[in-house]
Design an enzyme around this catalytic site. Structure first.
Site, PDB file in Angstrom:
ATOM      1  N   TYR A  59     -39.794  70.114  -4.047  1.00 28.16           N
ATOM      2  CA  TYR A  59     -40.679  70.550  -2.832  1.00 28.16           C
ATOM      3  C   TYR A  59     -41.603  71.618  -2.881  1.00 28.16           C
ATOM      4  O   TYR A  59     -42.774  71.586  -2.417  1.00 28.16           O
ATOM      5  CB  TYR A  59     -39.615  70.922  -1.822  1.00 28.16           C
ATOM      6  CG  TYR A  59     -40.033  71.012  -0.192  1.00 28.16           C
ATOM      7  CD1 TYR A  59     -40.625  69.992   0.442  1.00 28.16           C
ATOM      8  CD2 TYR A  59     -39.985  72.355   0.217  1.00 28.16           C
ATOM      9  CE1 TYR A  59     -41.224  70.467   1.590  1.00 28.16           C
ATOM     10  CE2 TYR A  59     -40.470  72.728   1.297  1.00 28.16           C
ATOM     11  CZ  TYR A  59     -41.222  71.686   2.188  1.00 28.16           C
ATOM     12  OH  TYR A  59     -41.546  71.715   3.456  1.00 28.16           O
ATOM     13  N   LYS A  63     -45.521  71.736  -2.356  1.00 26.88           N
ATOM     14  CA  LYS A  63     -46.297  72.800  -1.455  1.00 26.88           C
ATOM     15  C   LYS A  63     -47.160  73.625  -2.166  1.00 26.88           C
ATOM     16  O   LYS A  63     -48.322  73.990  -1.561  1.00 26.88           O
ATOM     17  CB  LYS A  63     -45.214  73.448  -0.551  1.00 26.88           C
ATOM     18  CG  LYS A  63     -44.453  72.664   0.328  1.00 26.88           C
ATOM     19  CD  LYS A  63     -45.355  71.661   1.184  1.00 26.88           C
ATOM     20  CE  LYS A  63     -44.778  71.187   2.521  1.00 26.88           C
ATOM     21  NZ  LYS A  63     -45.599  70.756   3.445  1.00 26.88           N
TER      22      LYS A  63
END
Lengths: 433, 245
Positions: free
Chosen positions: B151, B155
């Site tokens: 993740y 990002k």
């Protein structure tokens, strides 16, 4: 997760379900039968929305329909009264019955059958409710109104979440032509004076009195009576302001009989003339404490309770007077005591209001308070009154049954719909429901 | 009245932000996965005051459809002032470690889907010479940690891409805003225990509206995350690699 009511005691480690849609509620509750209590925004003071498992309406917060011509609004149960006012006031509509906070959910307003400063003319929240859908113990959903499942409709209004989970509802708003009211404040020298001012101004749409509950002798019950009436100037846009917040728990010693007496005296003398008139926005008029976030922290970590009772009209002077005398003698101060008149009762078995007078007082939870409140219970029951379930955290099953004689019919209905074994709160267990 | 496109509209943060736009009377176009939820949300936003609300369903990984979807949105809105990109998932880090297929799917949704949309939107706004691209990234992209580096990597890609885009579009008058919300109490994080650091979606929404209005480049929401991440970014790698973060 750690949950409490607005009074901050008791603290319960609860498992909370917060579904995001009505269909999700139904699917989840069919998979694993729910056992616990529905919960809205957690603003009831005591333990009525506390249980080891709670089913929250917090994320069911969508508007479904609003007819700006007729003022009929349909929304999910978790929508707050504040959200409704945001949407309705600019279009000229207001809640006909609203309590002293707008931070409660529609589901909670129904379950408590809330009342406000307009009860003498407009009755409770339920009077303005057209219908709602209710999820029962078995996951089935029923439409409830005055004509469909009317018994369930009446029992759910004021039923403290003990009949089922309210999914969505339709309510009728009242037209207004301004967001501002004309507020008139009258100074009452004592309780007699206050009650006669109430009857003199029975035609005022909104009325409430703040009592200095530490004044004694001939000044017992001295108060400020405020009446209000929406004006007609077409200003429907609300001013926007940032709320204050109480940032931390106020230490226990700060709240004692001297500080409370000083506050009450100052509050009473704030108004210098016998009568004063001004224009106020509806927000401070109806929701003075919503402007201060976390105001429950002023009572410190030990928590507090609000003691609210009603006595019938003919017992009004005797009942209110006897309670005030007892409080004065005990030297237990309440920051502010709120006195209101109620119009006729409705036929919902657990709805609180009855025609007469209601008094609400805040007390810090501390040793000795519970026996003292039981003494007040006796005075209230002797005068034919009862205690408000939404604010209760301590009354006994006997006090409850004496005050709410239709509790058996309520229980019977819960059995009929299988709710008695499914929907249970700490409060219902304590009261024997 | 502003013309606003919201991508990933049914996420809790996007929904709370959309309500603030609706209250101002803006014109809204929603893209999200679930048409039933979009339909309910559109009705809610109309009642809350939006001038108009339309919607279409969309998949972040279906890159080929993005240009057509954006065309539809432009047409329905009659132009574009603000695009808020808020879609995303929280990957199961362990599953991503076990299978690169899983990791790649998550990277597609959380990074490449956003980059695809940003590429098309940036070109349109650049030629019109105005507008705001508000993109939800994450503090997780500031530094890789064992607990969620897939993740975090996605990002980080979004954050750096936005940085470059901001630099490229500066002269053309287009505003690029990177939003980095900390822990937010949403359905995506329903399984977590909530402590002091957690914020409600409504708080984040207020911060997003304000940051768009002020033309900020990058914001942590709530603001205290700027200090937390400043500390986390400055822990020397020799120490950081030994931490259980």
């Amino acid at each position: 997760m750690r949950l409490t009511g607005w009074g901050r005691k008791p603290v319960v480690d609860a498992d909370m379900l917060a579904p995001r849609s009505i269909s999700e509620v139904q699917i989840r509750c069919r998979q694993t039968p729910f056992r616990g209590i529905p919960r809205g925004n957690g603003r009831s003071y005591g333990d009525s929305a506390l249980a080891p498992r709670v089913l929250s309406s917090r994320r069911l917060d969508r508007f479904l329909a609003f007819d700006a011509e007729t003022g009929v609004l349909r929304c999910e149960a978790g929508v707050l009264l504040a959200d409704i006012l945001d949407v309705s006031v600019p279009r000229g509509w207001f809640l006909p019955a609203t309590p002293g906070t707008k931070l409660i959910s529609v589901g909670g307003a129904i379950a408590s059958d809330v009342h406000g400063k307009s009860h003498h003319l407009e009755g409770c929240f339920s009077r303005h409710l057209e219908r709602f859908s209710l999820m029962l113990a078995d996951g089935e959903t029923l439409e409830c109104s005055r004509t469909q499942h009317a018994d369930l409709f009446r029992a759910t209004c004021g039923g403290m979440g003990l009949t089922g989970f309210i999914l969505e509802a339709s309510l009728r708003l009242k037209p207004i032509r301004s967001a501002y009211l004309r507020e008139t404040t009258f100074k009452a020298e004592n309780l007699d004076h206050a009650l006669s001012l109430f009857s003199e101004h029975a035609g005022a749409p909104y009325s409430v009195a703040w009592i200095d509950c530490l004044a004694t002798g001939p000044r017992l019950g001295r108060s400020l009576l405020m009446t209000g009436d929406f004006i007609d100037d077409g200003r429907l846009r609300a001013p926007v302001k940032s709320p204050l917040s109480v940032p931390f728990d106020v230490p226990g010693f700060a709240l004692n009989r001297y500080s409370v007496a000083a506050f009450n005296a100052l509050y009473y003398h704030r108004v210098r003339t016998a009568q004063r008139e001004r224009m106020v926005h509806f927000d401070p008029f109806f929701y003075p404490l919503d402007g201060i976030g976390h105001w429950n922290r002023i009572y410190g970590k030990s928590g507090f309770t609000q003691y609210q009772f009603v006595v019938p009209r003919e017992a009004g002077h005797g009942g209110i007077g006897a309670v005030l005398k007892r409080i004065v003698a005990s030297k237990r101060g309440s920051f502010l005591a709120v006195l209101k008149t109620f119009g006729p009762a409705n036929d919902n078995p657990l709805s609180f209001p009855m025609e007469g007078y209601t008094l609400a007082l805040d007390f810090k939870l501390e040793p000795g308070l519970l026996p003292f409140l039981e003494e007040l219970d006796r005075i209230v029951l002797d005068h034919g009154g009862r205690i408000y379930l939404t604010k209760d955290v301590r009354m006994s099953g006997d006090t409850f049954r004496a005050g709410y004689p239709r509790w058996e019919a309520f229980q019977e209905l819960r059995r009929k719909y299988g709710a008695d074994t499914t929907f249970r709160s700490l409060q219902s267990e304590r009261l024997g429901l | 009245m502003q013309k606003i496109l919201i991508i990933g509209a049914t996420s809790a943060i996007a929904q709370a932000t959309a309500r603030r736009f609706a209250r101002r009377g803006d014109r809204l176009y929603l893209l999200g996965r679930d048409p039933d939820r979009l339909d309910g949300m559109a009705q809610d936003l109309r009642i809350r005051g939006a001038e108009s609300v339309s919607y279409a369903s969309f998949e972040a990984e279906d890159f080929a459809r993005h240009p057509a979807l954006l065309d539809q949105a432009y047409e329905a809105l009659g132009g574009l002032d603000v695009a808020l990109i808020a879609h995303g998932t929280l990957p199961d880090q362990r599953a991503c470690e076990a299978s690169f297929d899983t990791a790649r799917r998550e990277l597609n949704v959380n990074a490449l889907g956003t980059l695809s949309l940003l590429t098309h939107l940036a070109n349109r706004l650049e030629s019109q010479g105005s507008g705001t691209l508000a993109v939800i990234s994450s503090p997780a992209g500031d530094r890789g940690r064992q607990s969620n580096y897939v993740y975090g990597a996605a990002k980080a890609m979004v954050t750096v891409f936005c940085q470059g885009l901001r630099n490229r579009l500066f002269g053309s008058g287009v505003h690029v805003l990177t939003i980095k919300p900390g822990f937010v109490d949403t359905p995506m994080t329903a399984a977590f225990d909530k402590g002091m650091l957690w914020a409600q979606p409504e708080q984040i929404a207020a911060g997003i509206e304000k940051a768009i209005g002020k033309g900020k480049d990058s914001v942590y929401l709530p603001g205290f995350w700027a200090f937390i991440m400043l500390a986390i970014k400055h822990i020397p790698e020799g120490i950081f690699k030994r931490l259980k973060l």
